[in-house]
Design an enzyme around this catalytic site. Structure first.
Site, PDB file in Angstrom:
ATOM      1  N   HIS A  18       0.883  -1.112  -0.009  1.00 39.20           N
ATOM      2  CA  HIS A  18      -0.089  -0.107   0.070  1.00 39.20           C
ATOM      3  C   HIS A  18       0.984   1.388  -0.084  1.00 39.20           C
ATOM      4  CE1 HIS A  18       0.531   0.724   4.087  1.00 39.20           C
ATOM      5  NE2 HIS A  18      -0.094  -0.204   4.499  1.00 39.20           N
ATOM      6  N   HIS A  21       4.080   1.646   2.288  1.00 39.72           N
ATOM      7  CA  HIS A  21       5.408   1.030   1.763  1.00 39.72           C
ATOM      8  C   HIS A  21       5.999   1.765   0.628  1.00 39.72           C
ATOM      9  CE1 HIS A  21       2.509  -2.463   2.963  1.00 39.72           C
ATOM     10  NE2 HIS A  21       3.446  -2.305   3.834  1.00 39.72           N
ATOM     11  N   CYS A 126       0.828 -10.444  20.361  1.00 40.90           N
ATOM     12  CA  CYS A 126      -0.136  -9.780  19.180  1.00 40.90           C
ATOM     13  C   CYS A 126       0.387  -9.996  17.874  1.00 40.90           C
ATOM     14  CB  CYS A 126      -0.236  -8.309  19.300  1.00 40.90           C
ATOM     15  SG  CYS A 126      -0.820  -7.438  17.972  1.00 40.90           S
ATOM     16  N   CYS A 129       1.465  -7.167  15.357  1.00 41.61           N
ATOM     17  CA  CYS A 129       2.879  -6.640  15.776  1.00 41.61           C
ATOM     18  C   CYS A 129       3.901  -7.738  15.564  1.00 41.61           C
ATOM     19  CB  CYS A 129       2.851  -6.183  17.215  1.00 41.61           C
ATOM     20  SG  CYS A 129       1.981  -4.646  17.489  1.00 41.61           S
ATOM     21  N   CYS A 143      -4.457  -4.249  21.850  1.00 37.02           N
ATOM     22  CA  CYS A 143      -3.324  -3.872  21.012  1.00 37.02           C
ATOM     23  C   CYS A 143      -3.796  -2.463  20.425  1.00 37.02           C
ATOM     24  CB  CYS A 143      -2.529  -4.823  20.350  1.00 37.02           C
ATOM     25  SG  CYS A 143      -1.596  -3.559  19.036  1.00 37.02           S
ATOM     26  N   HIS A 146      -3.593  -2.463  16.645  1.00 39.99           N
ATOM     27  CA  HIS A 146      -4.282  -3.671  15.653  1.00 39.99           C
ATOM     28  C   HIS A 146      -5.897  -3.919  16.155  1.00 39.99           C
ATOM     29  CE1 HIS A 146      -0.077  -4.299  14.653  1.00 39.99           C
ATOM     30  NE2 HIS A 146      -0.678  -4.362  13.232  1.00 39.99           N
ATOM     31  N   LYS A 296      -6.578   7.314   9.373  1.00 42.09           N
ATOM     32  CA  LYS A 296      -5.802   6.347   9.118  1.00 42.09           C
ATOM     33  C   LYS A 296      -6.356   5.682   8.114  1.00 42.09           C
ATOM     34  CE  LYS A 296      -3.355   2.491  11.757  1.00 42.09           C
ATOM     35  NZ  LYS A 296      -3.656   1.893  12.913  1.00 42.09           N
ATOM     36  N   LYS A 299      -9.431  -0.603   5.788  1.00 45.88           N
ATOM     37  CA  LYS A 299     -10.147  -1.217   4.667  1.00 45.88           C
ATOM     38  C   LYS A 299     -11.674  -0.863   5.041  1.00 45.88           C
ATOM     39  CE  LYS A 299      -7.256  -4.938   3.159  1.00 45.88           C
ATOM     40  NZ  LYS A 299      -6.440  -5.979   3.606  1.00 45.88           N
TER      41      LYS A 299
HETATM   42  N1  MSP Z   1       8.127  -6.697   8.443  1.00 45.74           N
HETATM   43  C1  MSP Z   1       8.377  -5.520   9.400  1.00 45.74           C
HETATM   44  C2  MSP Z   1       9.482  -4.971   9.107  1.00 45.74           C
HETATM   45  C3  MSP Z   1      10.702  -5.769   9.377  1.00 45.74           C
HETATM   46  S1  MSP Z   1      12.234  -4.577   9.076  1.00 45.74           S
HETATM   47  C4  MSP Z   1      13.658  -6.086   9.485  1.00 45.74           C
HETATM   48  C5  MSP Z   1       7.157  -4.655   9.106  1.00 45.74           C
HETATM   49  N2  MSP Z   1       6.461  -4.843   7.792  1.00 45.74           N
HETATM   50  S2  MSP Z   1       5.193  -3.859   7.140  1.00 45.74           S
HETATM   51  O1  MSP Z   1       4.778  -4.509   6.140  1.00 45.74           O
HETATM   52  O2  MSP Z   1       4.135  -3.573   8.095  1.00 45.74           O
HETATM   53  O3  MSP Z   1       5.911  -2.542   7.020  1.00 45.74           O
HETATM   54  C6  MSP Z   1       5.886  -1.523   7.917  1.00 45.74           C
HETATM   55  C7  MSP Z   1       6.620  -0.292   7.201  1.00 45.74           C
HETATM   56  O4  MSP Z   1       5.879   0.235   6.178  1.00 45.74           O
HETATM   57  C8  MSP Z   1       6.553   0.796   7.977  1.00 45.74           C
HETATM   58  O5  MSP Z   1       7.520   1.041   8.906  1.00 45.74           O
HETATM   59  C9  MSP Z   1       6.665   2.253   7.104  1.00 45.74           C
HETATM   60  O6  MSP Z   1       7.733   2.026   6.828  1.00 45.74           O
HETATM   61  C10 MSP Z   1       5.702   1.583   6.038  1.00 45.74           C
HETATM   62  N3  MSP Z   1       4.258   1.994   6.465  1.00 45.74           N
HETATM   63  C11 MSP Z   1       3.368   1.150   6.484  1.00 45.74           C
HETATM   64  N4  MSP Z   1       2.291   2.044   6.624  1.00 45.74           N
HETATM   65  C12 MSP Z   1       2.686   3.375   6.587  1.00 45.74           C
HETATM   66  C13 MSP Z   1       1.874   4.449   6.623  1.00 45.74           C
HETATM   67  N5  MSP Z   1       0.381   4.425   6.768  1.00 45.74           N
HETATM   68  N6  MSP Z   1       2.489   5.820   6.176  1.00 45.74           N
HETATM   69  C14 MSP Z   1       3.714   5.621   6.151  1.00 45.74           C
HETATM   70  N7  MSP Z   1       4.415   4.549   6.144  1.00 45.74           N
HETATM   71  C15 MSP Z   1       3.916   3.321   6.594  1.00 45.74           C
HETATM   72  O7  MSP Z   1       6.806  -3.842   9.793  1.00 45.74           O
END
Ligand code: MSP
Length: 508
Positions: A18, A21, A126, A129, A143, A146, A296, A299
Site C-alpha cells: 500500500h 510501503h 499480538c 505486531c 493492542c 491492531h 488512518k 479497509k
Molecule cells: N516486516 C516488518 C519490518 C521488518 S524490518 C526488519 C514490517 N513490515 S510492514 O509491512 O508492516 O511495513 C512496515 C513499514 O511500512 C513501516 O515501517 C513504514 O515504513 C511503512 N508503512 C506502513 N504503513 C505506513 C503508513 N500509513 N504511512 C507511512 N509508512 C507506513 O513492519
C-alpha cells in the site's frame, strides 16, 4: 570510499503493497539518488519479510501453501519498485537460501557468545505486531495498533539476553546525538531504555508456528520473526558467507523505518549486532505515518490508497513530488486529492512548467533556439539551503528551497521583460537574460534529480544538454555557475505538466 548503505524495512508478505510501503521506498530512493549525485558509491536494499505467524495465517486463509503465497506477494513488492522508479540495488527475501544461511551463522555467533538461553515462558502475543505485549501496552485488553486481543502463549522458548546490552546501548545513545532521528523519536527510545531492558523470547515452538527458519540444532523450534527479519540487513551483504565483501559496506548508514517499528531497530537490532560481534548501524531515520483525508488508512473506511492505481491515474513524477513536498518526513502527513491538485496545478504546471516554457519559447523566438553566451547570476544560496535540507532528510524543505528559485526566476522574467529586450537591435541584453534562465533550469534539473528523475531529464534536454552529459560530473561541479554550453540548441517539447482538470469537479 565506504559504500553509503541505505535500507528500507522489509515488508510483510502478508498482503498487497500500500501507499505506506511506497512512501518508505520513495524516501529511501530519494536519499540513494541524492548520494549518487554526490559521487558516492551507494547500496540501496529493500525486500520482503516472509516468515512468521501473520504470513502463516494469511496463507492459510487463502488456502495456499505459505511459499506459493509469499512468492506472489514478493512479486508485487518487486513490481512496486519498478512502477515507482525505485533504484534499489538488491531485493532480499527472507525465504531465500542466502538469507537463511546468514541467519544460522548469526544465531550461532550469538549463541556461542553466550547470549541465548532456554526458558519456560508465558505471555500475551499480538500477531499484528509479531511481538509480546505487557498489560501496560494494552488499552481495554487490546493492542492499540491492531485493535485486537493478543493471544495467551505458554511455551519453552529460546531467549536473547537483551538485558546484557543495557550499558552498551546507553553508550551508543550517548555517543551519537543522531543515532535515532528525529530528536523526539530518539528521546522515546531513551525513555524505554531508561526503564530497563528485559530479555526477549526469540523462538517459537513448531506446534504453534511452522513457517519460519528452524533453530540451528533444535528442529522443535523456529526463529522469532524479528530475529530472522532484522538480519536481512547483513544477509544481503554476505555476513557469514562472503564477509570480505561486507568490509566497505557495514555499518549501514541509514535504516529507514516507520515509527511503529522504531524500537526493534533502535534497541533490539543494535543489541543483536553487538552480540554477534558487529557494529551497530549509524542512523535510524524514523518517519511518520500517512493518513488519507485526515484518517488512518483502513479497509473498513475504504480509504486505502493503492500505489499502483495512484501512479497510473496521477502520474509518477507528480506523485513523487507531492509525497516529498507535502508530507514532512519526520512527522505524520496527510494525502488528499484536493491538496494534490493544488500542488500539481500551482507548483508543477504553473510555476515550474511555465518557467521552462517561457525560457525555451523566448530562446526560440529571439535567438534562434541557440543557448547564448554566458552571463552571471547567483544560485549558491539556493544550493546551500537545498543541500542542508537533503542531508537532514527534510525533503519538503529542500523542495521549498527549489521552489524559491523557481519563483525568483519567474519574477526575474517579469522584471527584465525579455519580450521588450528581444525587439531591440542589440541582442546582448536579451541573450543575458536567456542564459540566466536556461542555466538556472539546468541547476533545477540537478536539484530535482533525486525526487523527479524523469522531469529532471526533460529539463536537461529542453535547455540543450542531456542526462548523460550531466552525469559525467558530480553535484559539486554541477552546482557551479556556467555549466551550460553556449551554442547548443534548446528543444521545445510537450508541456512539462499539462494543467489538470479537477477530478473532484469532473466527478460531480
Ligand atoms: N516486516 C516488518 C519490518 C521488518 S524490518 C526488519 C514490517 N513490515 S510492514 O509491512 O508492516 O511495513 C512496515 C513499514 O511500512 C513501516 O515501517 C513504514 O515504513 C511503512 N508503512 C506502513 N504503513 C505506513 C503508513 N500509513 N504511512 C507511512 N509508512 C507506513 O513492519
Amino acid at each position: 570510499m565506504k559504500t553509503f548503505y541505505i535500507t528500507t524495512p522489509i515488508y510483510y508478505a502478508s498482503g498487497d503493497p500500500h501507499i505506506g510501503h511506497a512512501y518508505t521506498n520513495l524516501m529511501a530512493d530519494i536519499t540513494a539518488r541524492y548520494h549518487r549525485m554526490g559521487g558516492h558509491p551507494v547500496l540501496f536494499l529493500t525486500g520482503t519479510d516472509e516468515h512468521g505467524m501473520k504470513v502463516q495465517q494469511k496463507a492459510q486463509e487463502t488456502g495456499q501453501t505459505p511459499q506459493v503465497f509469499v512468492d506472489e506477494i514478493a512479486a508485487r513488492f518487486r513490481e512496486l519498485t519498478d512502477v515507482w522508479n525505485i533504484t534499489n540495488d538488491d531485493f532480499i527475501r527472507t525465504t531465500e537460501d542466502r538469507h537463511k544461511e546468514t541467519v544460522r551463522v548469526f544465531w550461532q555467533r550469538v549463541m556461542d557468545a553466550g547470549y541465548i538461553y532456554k526458558k519456560k515462558y508465558g505471555g500475551l502475543y499480538c500477531v499484528g505486531c509479531e511481538s509480546f505485549k505487557t498489560e501496560k501496552d494494552l488499552v481495554e485488553g487490546k493492542c492499540t495498533d491492531h485493535d485486537a486481543v493478543p493471544e495467551q502463549l505458554e511455551e519453552e522458548n529460546y531467549f536473547f539476553q537483551l538485558s546484557a546490552f543495557q550499558k552498551p546501548l546507553e553508550a551508543l545513545f550517548d555517543a551519537g546525538e543522531d543515532f535515532v532521528t528525529p530528536a523526539d523519536k530518539c528521546k522515546e527510545m531513551r525513555q524505554i531504555l531508561a526503564s530497563g531492558l528485559e530479555d526477549i523470547s526469540v523462538s517459537r515452538s513448531t506446534d504453534k508456528l511452522q513457517w519460519g527458519i528452524p533453530v540451528p540444532g533444535d528442529e522443535s523450534q523456529v526463529l522469532y520473526v524479528w530475529f530472522d527479519a532484522l538480519v536481512n540487513y547483513v544477509s544481503a551483504i554476505g555476513f557469514g558467507r562472503t564477509e570480505d565483501h561486507m568490509k566497505d559496506i557495514w555499518p549501514a548508514d541509514i535504516h529507514f523505518v516507520g515509527k511503529e517499528i522504531n524500537r526493534f531497530h533502535s534497541l533490539l537490532w543494535p543489541a543483536m549486532l553487538l552480540a554477534a560481534g558487529l557494529q551497530p548501524p549509524k542512523q535510524i531515520a524514523v518517519h511518520g505515518w500517512i493518513t488519507v483525508d485526515g484518517k488512518k488508512m483502513s479497509k473498513t473506511i475504504g480509504n486505502v490508497l493503492d500505489p499502483f492505481d495512484l501512479v497510473e491515474q496521477r502520474g509518477l513524477e507528480a506523485v513523487r513530488y507531492f509525497l516529498a513536498r507535502e508530507i514532512p518526513f519526520y512527522r505524520d502527513g496527510d494525502f488528499s486529492f484536493a491538496r494534490f491538485e493544488d500542488r500539481y496545478n500551482n507548483d508543477l504546471a504553473n510555476e515550474l512548467g511555465n518557467l521552462l516554457h517561457r525560457a525555451v519559447a523566448m530562446t526560440d523566438r529571439y535567438v534562434a533556439s541557440v543557448v547564448p553566451a554566458k552571463a552571471e547570476y547567483e544560485v549558491a544560496t539556493h544550493w546551500t539551503a537545498y543541500r542542508a535540507s537533503m542531508e537532514d532528510l527534510r525533503f519538503d524543505d529542500a523542495l521549498a528551497a527549489v521552489w524559491e528559485l523557481v519563483r525568483e526566476l519567474n519574477k526575474y522574467i517579469d522584471t527584465m521583460e525579455p519580450w521588450k529586450l528581444g525587439k531591440q537591435e542589440d541582442k546582448t541584453p536579451v541573450s543575458q537574460v536567456l542564459y540566466v534562465l536556461l542555466e538556472s533550469l539546468r541547476h533545477l534539473g540537478w536539484m530535482l534529480m533525486p525526487i523527479m528523475p524523469e522531469t529532471s531529464m526533460r529539463l536537461f534536454e529542453a535547455v540543450g544538454t542531456s542526462f548523460e552529459e550531466q552525469a559525467k560530473i558530480t553535484m559539486s561541479e554541477a552546482a557551479k555557475w556556467g555549466g551550460l554550453k553556449p551554442g547548443s540548441l534548446v528543444v521545445s517539447g510537450e508541456p512539462l505538466f499539462p494543467r489538470m482538470e479537477s477530478v473532484l469537479e469532473s466527478a460531480s
